[in-house]
Design a protein around this motif. Structure first.
Motif, PDB file in Angstrom:
ATOM      1  N   GLN A  84      16.833  -2.304   1.258  1.00  0.00           N
ATOM      2  CA  GLN A  84      16.824  -3.754   1.763  1.00  0.00           C
ATOM      3  C   GLN A  84      17.016  -3.992   3.406  1.00  0.00           C
ATOM      4  N   LEU A 117       5.726  -4.625   6.222  1.00  0.00           N
ATOM      5  CA  LEU A 117       5.777  -5.623   5.341  1.00  0.00           C
ATOM      6  C   LEU A 117       5.188  -5.196   4.025  1.00  0.00           C
ATOM      7  N   THR A 118       4.289  -4.709   4.155  1.00  0.00           N
ATOM      8  CA  THR A 118       3.553  -4.218   2.905  1.00  0.00           C
ATOM      9  C   THR A 118       4.520  -3.320   1.966  1.00  0.00           C
ATOM     10  N   PHE A 120       7.652  -3.788   2.136  1.00  0.00           N
ATOM     11  CA  PHE A 120       8.745  -4.892   1.527  1.00  0.00           C
ATOM     12  C   PHE A 120       8.094  -5.657   0.493  1.00  0.00           C
ATOM     13  N   LEU A 121       6.888  -6.236   0.695  1.00  0.00           N
ATOM     14  CA  LEU A 121       6.528  -7.133  -0.461  1.00  0.00           C
ATOM     15  C   LEU A 121       5.983  -6.347  -1.761  1.00  0.00           C
ATOM     16  N   THR A 123       7.685  -3.904  -2.574  1.00  0.00           N
ATOM     17  CA  THR A 123       9.108  -3.481  -3.402  1.00  0.00           C
ATOM     18  C   THR A 123       9.744  -4.691  -4.095  1.00  0.00           C
ATOM     19  N   ARG A 124       9.663  -5.761  -3.464  1.00  0.00           N
ATOM     20  CA  ARG A 124      10.045  -6.920  -3.831  1.00  0.00           C
ATOM     21  C   ARG A 124       9.206  -7.810  -4.994  1.00  0.00           C
ATOM     22  N   PHE A 125       8.124  -7.656  -4.855  1.00  0.00           N
ATOM     23  CA  PHE A 125       7.194  -8.322  -5.853  1.00  0.00           C
ATOM     24  C   PHE A 125       6.665  -7.288  -6.948  1.00  0.00           C
ATOM     25  N   ARG A 160       4.408   1.701  -1.803  1.00  0.00           N
ATOM     26  CA  ARG A 160       5.243   1.315  -0.503  1.00  0.00           C
ATOM     27  C   ARG A 160       5.880   2.440   0.309  1.00  0.00           C
TER      28      ARG A 160
END
Length: 184
Positions: A84, A117-118, A120-121, A123-125, A160
């Motif tokens: 992160q 950003l892709t 990260f998103l 990974t996060r969601f 990712r």
């Protein structure tokens, strides 16, 4: 044409007066620092995710399920803050790089930001909610549909990872092109 302080200035032919001036450019040291941080952080992110995709996920598939779940949970506990933080540094440094480079390089630099950003998103969601489920499975019972969820986690991992590697390649391209401008 002569260069001074990072600004290209055209001299009026025969008159010795300044003609059209380019827009303000950051000083060379600031651009070099941002460029180095963007290359380093995107490379670290791409390398970490690439290593995970090539080695760790393959190992997950080679061991018994209970071993995978225990190791997966421990790995994500240790890996989460590092990845992160790396994503954050890569995103910010690449965004600043995109804002500092010349107009023609803003498209690949912006595409690199979109790749980070892709990553990260996704990974996060995508990965993180499944990681939370895996943590529960490791401490208790494994649901019947576990194979479907693990396959989804692996698909998100590929997305990712590809996005991070593409972002790294684009940042290297931008850094190489801005480096050539610095050297001329």
């Amino acid at each position: 044409m002569r260069k001074t302080g990072g600004d290209a200035q055209e001299l009026d032919a025969g008159h010795g007066q300044q003609g059209r001036q380019s827009t303000h450019r950051p000083n060379g040291a600031a651009l070099r620092g941002v460029r180095a941080l963007a290359v380093f952080s995107t490379g670290l992110l791409a390398g970490a995710l690439g290593y995970g995709a090539v080695n760790v996920v393959q190992t997950f598939q080679a061991v018994p399920l209970d071993v995978r779940l225990t190791f997966h949970t421990a790995l994500m506990r240790m890996n989460g803050p590092v990845v992160q933080t790396t994503m954050g540094v890569a995103l910010v440094s690449s965004l600043v790089l995109a804002l500092l480079v010349r107009r023609r390089l803003r498209i690949p630099a912006g595409a690199a930001v979109a790749g980070i950003l892709t990553s990260f998103l996704v990974t996060r969601f995508g990965n993180v909610p499944i990681n939370a489920q895996i943590k529960v499975w490791a401490a208790g019972s494994i649901p019947a549909d576990h194979a479907t969820l693990l396959a989804r986690w692996e698909m998100f991992n590929v997305v990712r990872t590809v996005a991070a590697i593409a972002a790294f390649v684009l940042v290297v391209l931008v850094a190489d092109r801005t480096g050539k401008v610095d050297r001329s």
